[in-house]
Design a protein around this motif. Structure first.
Motif, PDB file in Angstrom:
ATOM      1  N   ASP A  91       3.504   8.930  -5.218  1.00 41.18           N
ATOM      2  CA  ASP A  91       2.859   7.775  -4.596  1.00 41.18           C
ATOM      3  C   ASP A  91       3.803   7.049  -3.639  1.00 41.18           C
ATOM      4  N   VAL A 117       0.851  -1.193   0.000  1.00 40.48           N
ATOM      5  CA  VAL A 117       0.000   0.000   0.000  1.00 40.48           C
ATOM      6  C   VAL A 117       0.884   1.240   0.000  1.00 40.48           C
ATOM      7  N   THR A 118       0.420   2.297  -0.644  1.00 42.34           N
ATOM      8  CA  THR A 118       1.118   3.577  -0.595  1.00 42.34           C
ATOM      9  C   THR A 118       0.771   4.280   0.713  1.00 42.34           C
ATOM     10  N   ALA A 123      -7.261   1.314   3.278  1.00 44.37           N
ATOM     11  CA  ALA A 123      -7.138  -0.149   3.308  1.00 44.37           C
ATOM     12  C   ALA A 123      -7.678  -0.710   4.620  1.00 44.37           C
ATOM     13  N   GLN A 132      -2.822   5.128   0.825  1.00 43.72           N
ATOM     14  CA  GLN A 132      -3.748   3.994   0.857  1.00 43.72           C
ATOM     15  C   GLN A 132      -3.837   3.329   2.225  1.00 43.72           C
ATOM     16  N   ARG A 133      -3.016   3.741   3.167  1.00 52.02           N
ATOM     17  CA  ARG A 133      -2.960   3.038   4.453  1.00 52.02           C
ATOM     18  C   ARG A 133      -4.292   3.051   5.194  1.00 52.02           C
TER      19      ARG A 133
END
Length: 330
Positions: A234, A146-147, A154, A150-151
């Motif tokens: 990203d 995950v970037t 997610a 995105q943490r």
């Protein structure tokens, strides 16, 4: 004329015709190659911009939303081991593996070994410790890259059970997810070319400084009084590429991440003192309070020895000696 002589004449005649045809063809080819004429420029090109990593560009940062809050963020729930029936950990055990959101591009913390293809680093060791506590086997884990941005999505979407990815605990993030106790304390600094005179963010006024989208580092750059230009990407590895190409003047993030970059590219250097404190925690979905207590029990065990082994393997060289941070509980 005899039949034999007539045949001989016809053969010679055909041979002569073929020779003439070949000579004519060669003459045409020679004529075509004789003078190519002036070259044609179908598309005149001026200056060409170097390609940028995907989604790289100026950052739109909510500086007002980044105001400091006092919520005692680093105080987590008291640890509690064991796996009761019906608990979050029991459901994970029934599934057969832990799902952990991690990085695969940050050298020393979470990166893919180019030789073996496996994920390695300090954060990877922390995630494996949780898997070992649930299953008795650190290998019963599935990593999901995950970037930084995105943490939290997610976790809130239920795509992962935990996130172990150089994630700073703060009040803003605690509104959406839970955190374990602090397992590492980093601090933001600056990475520049080895020949640069830059020492602080104040030296970067009006210049492009790179950080990962969704990181606290990006907000800290945007809040700087002398106004550097925050550029977001990203992944942290994209920042290093942009600096190598001269598209940004510097990278600013946690010294842990910068240490990995400096090892990857010896023509860079880390400068200045820490100007923030970044306490790392393991991210856990908001509703999984039993998982928070369980992970905190795991970290208590890790602080007893495995933390030091992992730190000495990955971080002691570039960052010097350190000890695990003491846990705080509510």
């Amino acid at each position: 004329m005899s039949r034999g002589r007539a045949s001989s004449v016809r053969v010679r005649s055909v041979g002569v015709k073929r020779l003439v045809a070949v000579v004519s063809a060669l003459a045409v080819v020679a004529a075509g190659c004789g003078s190519p004429g002036a070259p044609v420029d179908p598309a005149p090109v001026g200056s060409v911009e170097q390609p940028k990593p995907a989604n790289a560009g100026p950052a739109q940062v909510d500086v007002e939303g980044a105001a400091a809050e006092d919520c005692n963020a680093t105080a987590s729930l008291p640890p509690q081991g064991g796996i009761p029936s019906g608990s979050t950990m029991d459901e994970i055990r029934e599934r057969g593996y832990l799902v952990a959101g991690v990085d695969q591009n940050t050298f020393l913390f979470g990166f893919r070994n180019p030789t073996t293809g496996t994920l390695e680093g300090f954060d990877i060791d922390m995630a494996k410790a949780v898997a070992k506590a649930i299953f008795g086997d650190p290998g019963k884990i599935r990593f999901r890259a995950v970037t930084s941005a995105q943490r939290i999505p997610a976790l809130t979407a239920g795509d992962v059970d935990i996130v172990v990815r150089t994630m700073t605990i703060n009040c803003e993030r605690l509104k959406e997810i839970n955190f374990s106790s602090v397992y590492y304390v980093a601090g933001q600094r600056i990475l520049v070319d080895e020949n640069s005179d830059v020492r602080t963010l104040a030296d970067l006024e009006g210049q492009k400084v790179c950080a990962s989208k969704g990181s606290t580092s990006l907000k800290n750059i945007a809040k700087a009084e002398r106004k550097p230009i925050p550029i977001q990407v990203d992944d942290w590895s994209d920042c290093l590429v942009m600096m190598q190409q001269g598209q940004v003047e510097a990278i600013s993030t946690d010294d842990t991440i910068l240490a990995g970059m400096a090892q990857q590219d010896p023509t860079t250097k880390i400068v200045g003192e820490r100007f923030t404190e970044e306490p790392y925690g393991i991210g856990i979905p908001k509703e999984d309070k039993d998982m928070v207590r369980f992970v905190n029990a795991v970290l208590e065990d890790v602080r007893g020895g495995e933390w030091q082994k992992s730190y000495d393997r990955w971080l002691a060289g570039p960052l010097g000696s350190a000890q695990p941070p003491a846990a705080k509980y509510k």
